[in-house]
Each structure stands twice: as structure tokens, then as C-alpha cells.
Write an enzyme that holds these catalytic residues in place. Structure first.
Site, PDB file in Angstrom:
ATOM      1  N   SER A 106      42.355  28.566  43.667  1.00 37.63           N
ATOM      2  CA  SER A 106      43.440  29.083  44.503  1.00 37.63           C
ATOM      3  C   SER A 106      44.601  29.608  43.661  1.00 37.63           C
ATOM      4  O   SER A 106      44.392  30.464  42.817  1.00 37.63           O
ATOM      5  CB  SER A 106      43.877  27.994  45.482  1.00 37.63           C
ATOM      6  N   ASP A 251      47.243  35.425  46.851  1.00 35.44           N
ATOM      7  CA  ASP A 251      46.897  34.525  45.747  1.00 35.44           C
ATOM      8  C   ASP A 251      45.460  34.844  45.304  1.00 35.44           C
ATOM      9  O   ASP A 251      44.793  35.696  45.907  1.00 35.44           O
ATOM     10  CB  ASP A 251      47.123  33.055  46.146  1.00 35.44           C
ATOM     11  N   ASP A 253      42.520  33.656  45.662  1.00 40.89           N
ATOM     12  CA  ASP A 253      41.388  33.579  46.600  1.00 40.89           C
ATOM     13  C   ASP A 253      41.736  34.129  47.978  1.00 40.89           C
ATOM     14  O   ASP A 253      40.946  34.013  48.923  1.00 40.89           O
ATOM     15  CB  ASP A 253      40.820  32.155  46.689  1.00 40.89           C
ATOM     16  N   ASP A 255      43.766  33.532  50.509  1.00 43.58           N
ATOM     17  CA  ASP A 255      44.025  32.838  51.777  1.00 43.58           C
ATOM     18  C   ASP A 255      45.523  32.683  52.035  1.00 43.58           C
ATOM     19  O   ASP A 255      45.930  32.200  53.074  1.00 43.58           O
ATOM     20  CB  ASP A 255      43.290  31.484  51.857  1.00 43.58           C
TER      21      ASP A 255
HETATM   22 MG    MG Z   1      44.494  30.049  47.951  1.00 41.71          MG
END
Ligand code: MG
Length: 460
Positions: A106, A251, A253, A255
Site C-alpha cells: 500500500s 497510493d 495500490d 485504493d
Molecule cells: Mg493502499
């Protein structure tokens, strides 16, 4: 070197001796434990697991270990390659797979990586399930398949496109309005997978003027990846000089979604969900959910639409559970995590971008004007370091008792809601600290509230 095992997966810095950092042995052991858990919970009927990864430098190496281990455990792998966290979640349900693994740390820096574990609904494992996986890993209580029962690997790299197509097909995504608005949009994807999917999404939404910053998915992060103001000076500068309408930051990834206004200032991550909820509720009224540490502005905006709001414990899995209980139409977390169940139950920056631009286009306003229309709050994030012998639970209990005449919520630490402000105290599971989040009309007042609470704790 760090290695952290938690219910949401295993996370660590790459390299080092086994058990010290996130080494190859740890990755294999933990993946095997997850595969064993999935096989047991499906009574041996489990067939396949989706694997996706962000663009971290270590991603290819970790992916090979994960995919090989799943095959060794007798499970087929649907390897979707470079993919966002929400894309991997969607692929699990599309493939009718038995689970999924997302290889991403993340917002952590480049030396980190992690395995995030999904169930067959493409949602994160809950507390009990996560603990079971850890226990299996610690006991190495897993059995590898014999040669005739080894799994196969199938490569399917179409899911980023399929995810975008699903976002575009949502009734509230107004491609026509976005196209007509002729926005100039700046994207900072910190050289991870967002650099591939966000510009593509924007083009398909009809945005012609896209300025790409850090959109090469090399995993060499151009700045510390967490999308908070101190890491976002580059996009702020470009917003001002390019005369752009909207800045988008995700970010690694994808999300979490942070937005930057036309004047180069932050829209503030807390307000990503607030604005998207405002748009969703104006078309499809219903209840909303965020976690206890998120801005009260969501509650205020929900009430302005005549809709209910409720709070969940911190953690995506808790927010999702509460959204299902209340039938919420929109929810998420104040850290820029938008969850729109019409698409799926996971934080998804793609859906956040599409709904936010639909709002911006249909409002005819500038981002600063839009922001000015929302309740004005500031959140201060403080922590109090204690000596290890201090009984944190006893302190929280005493604080709760002291404020019993106020509105107190104790589902996750202690949150006290005052008329114009709130404070939320949570203990850390790993360090002797209490996190103190406080929100008020200004940052000065929020900080003062945190200082008052620190005084109360000291007096206990
Ligand atoms: Mg993330």
C-alpha cells in the site's frame, strides 16, 4: 528489517534473515498457510486463487514465490499481473475464484512489500479468519500436493480494462458531462500501477488534457508514497503553473484517492469521500458509513440530504461489515478510501475519480468553490507515548467514565462526540501508545482538544 504479521496479512521489508524481514521463506510459509485455510474452509473444493500485484521493485519476485506456492498447494492461479487492489478484488468475483492475494504494501515505502488476503467475495479476511491463517503459518500445519495434483498458472492481464469498463458502466458516472467540461487533469501515481490505470480511465471518461507525473510503473517511487500534503509538493506546483482543474493522487495500490484543487492546495483526503457521498446521495439517497476516525463532515452532508450516517470501527473490513448491516449506498474511510457497493465492497480510487469528476462537471464549480460548500473541519492526529507498564485499557475506561454525560462510542477505543468537535482514543496493538485523533472547526482547536485529553490522561 521488519516483519509484521497481522490479520490483514503479512508485511515487511524485503531481505534479511528468515523471520527478520520479509524473506522468501516467510512468503512461502504464509502463502501455504493461506492456501491451507482456503482448502479447509471450502472442504477441499477450492480450485483457484487470483493473484495481482502493484509495481513495487520486489513485486515480480514475490509474485513468483506466491504463485509457485499456491500451485504447490494444489491450487490453480489466475495471475492478473500488474493490477490495483480494487481490480484484484473484482477479478476474484468475476473469476468465481476461491480467494485472492494482492501483493502490495500500500502506501509504505519501496523497500516494503506485503500479502493482502481476500475471501471468495473479493473482500478482506475478517479478524477470526486472519488469526486462523497466522496460526496455521506458525505451526506450519499445511500439506503440499503430490505431483499429479499440482495447480496450474493462467495469465489473464485484461482485468485493468475490465475494471475501467465496469466503472464507466455505472449509471452515476456521467461521461458526457465530463467530456463537455473539457477538464485539464494532473495525475500523480507515484510510479506504481495507478500510472497505467488512472490516465487510461481518464481518457475513457473523455478527459483530453492529462498531465502525467510519475506514471511510469517502475516501482521507483518519486516521493514517499503516502498521499499526504508533505509528499505532494510537485503536483501542487504543476496545478498552479498548468492552470489545471483537478489534481489526482493515488497510493501505490490505488485504493486511496487524494485530490488537489486548481489553486494547488489540497482538497484534503478526508473530503474525497465527503464530496463523492454528496454526489451519490443527491441521486440515490440512502445511508452512509465511515470509520470513527473520519471527518464528521460525512455525517453533516448525509443529514443535509435527509440521510442517516453510522460509524464503524477502524479498518476496511469493519466499514464493509457496517455498510452491509445498514444497506449503505456509499461509505469508506477518511484517508481517501471510497467504497461504492454498486460496484463492489472495497476501497476503490477508480470509482472515486469517476464519481468525483461527474460531480465536478455537473456542478459547474471550481474545486475550491465545491470545497467551500462543505462543513469546515480540521483533524489533528496526535499520539501519547506511555511507559510499557501502563494499563492502557484502564485509562480508556476511566476516560469513558469521565465523559459519560457526553455522546460516547466504545466499539473501537473511546470516541467522545461534543457539540462542535470530537476526540477518538485508540490503543496501538504493537507499541505502548494511545493515538489521539481530534476534529474541530480549526486545526488550533483540534490540537487544543488533544492537549486537553492528554491532560485528563495525565491526571489519571
Ligand atoms: Mg493502499
Amino acid at each position: 528489517m521488519s516483519l509484521i504479521k497481522s490479520i490483514s496479512g503479512i508485511r515487511g521489508t524485503i531481505g534479511g534473515r528468515g523471520g527478520d524481514g520479509l524473506g522468501g521463506v516467510d512468503i512461502v510459509k504464509f502463502t501455504a498457510a493461506y492456501a491451507e485455510f482456503i482448502k479447509r474452509s471450502t472442504e477441499g473444493r477450492a480450485r483457484r486463487i487470483v493473484v495481482g500485484r502493484d509495481a513495487r521493485v520486489s513485486g515480480g519476485m514475490v509474485s513468483r514465490l506466491v504463485c509457485g506456492t499456491l500451485m504447490a498447494m494444489g491450487l490453480d492461479v489466475i495471475n492478473i499481473g500488474l493490477a490495483t487492489t480494487p481490480t484484484t478484488e473484482i477479478a476474484v468475483t468475476e473469476e468465481k475464484a476461491d480467494g485472492g492475494i494482492i501483493i502490495t504494501a500500500s502506501h509504505n515505502p519501496a523497500q516494503w512489500n506485503a500479502l493482502k488476503l481476500l475471501n471468495s467475495r473479493g473482500e478482506f479476511l475478517d479478524d477470526a479468519e486472519g488469526k486462523t491463517v497466522i496460526s496455521i503459518a506458525e505451526k506450519e500445519d499445511f500439506t503440499f500436493a503430490d505431483v499429479w495434483a499440482l495447480g496450474q498458472e493462467y495469465i489473464n492481464e485484461t482485468y485493468n480494462e475490465r475494471h475501467i469498463a465496469k466503472v464507466l458502466a455505472l449509471p452515476l458516472v456521467d461521461v458526457e458531462a465530463i467530456r463537455k467540461a473539457d477538464f485539464t487533469v494532473v495525475v500523480d501515481a507515484v510510479n506504481s500501477v495507478g500510472g497505467v490505470v488512472i490516465p487510461r480511465l481518464l481518457r475513457e471518461l473523455g478527459v483530453k488534457n492529462i498531465i502525467e507525473l510519475n506514471c511510469e510503473p517502475t516501482g521507483r517511487f518519486a516521493h514517499t508514497p503516502e498521499p499526504i500534503p508533505e509528499n505532494l509538493t510537485q503536483i501542487s506546483e504543476v496545478m498552479r503553473t498548468a492552470g489545471a482543474d483537478c489534481g489526482i493522487v493515488v497510493d501505490p495500490d490505488v485504493d486511496r484517492l487524494a485530490l488537489v484543487m486548481e489553486n494547488g492546495e489540497m482538497f484534503v483526503e478526508e473530503y474525497t469521500l465527503v464530496a463523492v457521498a454528496d454526489y451519490v446521495l443527491s441521486h440515490t439517497p440512502g445511508s452512509t458509513v465511515s470509520n470513527l476516525s473520519s471527518s464528521r463532515a460525512l455525517r453533516d452532508v448525509s443529514r443535509a440530504h435527509g440521510c442517516g450516517y453510522s460509524a464503524a470501527a477502524v479498518g476496511e473490513v469493519n466499514v464493509v461489515a457496517r455498510m452491509k448491516e445498514t444497506g449503505a449506498v456509499i461509505g469508506g474511510e477518511g484517508n481517501g478510501g471510497v467504497i461504492y457497493p454498486e460496484l463492489h465492497y472495497g476501497r476503490d480510487a477508480l470509482v472515486g475519480v469517476a464519481l468525483f469528476l461527474s460531480l465536478l462537471a455537473s456542478s459547474g464549480k471550481k474545486m475550491t468553490e465545491l470545497k467551500a460548500g462543505y462543513p469546515r473541519y480540521a483533524i489533528a492526529k496526535n499520539k501519547l507515548t506511555l511507559t510499557p507498564e501502563v494499563d492502557v485499557d484502564a485509562i480508556l475506561k476511566a476516560v469513558k467514565e469521565k465523559y459519560r454525560d457526553e455522546e460516547v462510542n466504545d466499539i473501537d477505543g473511546v470516541k467522545i462526540d461534543f457539540a462542535d468537535s470530537w476526540v477518538h482514543l485508540r490503543k496501538s496493538n504493537t507499541e505502548p501508545i494511545i493515538r489521539i485523533y481530534s476534529e474541530a472547526a480549526t486545526m488550533e482547536e483540534a490540537d487544543r482538544l488533544a492537549e486537553d485529553i492528554k491532560g485528563v490522561i495525565a491526571s489519571l
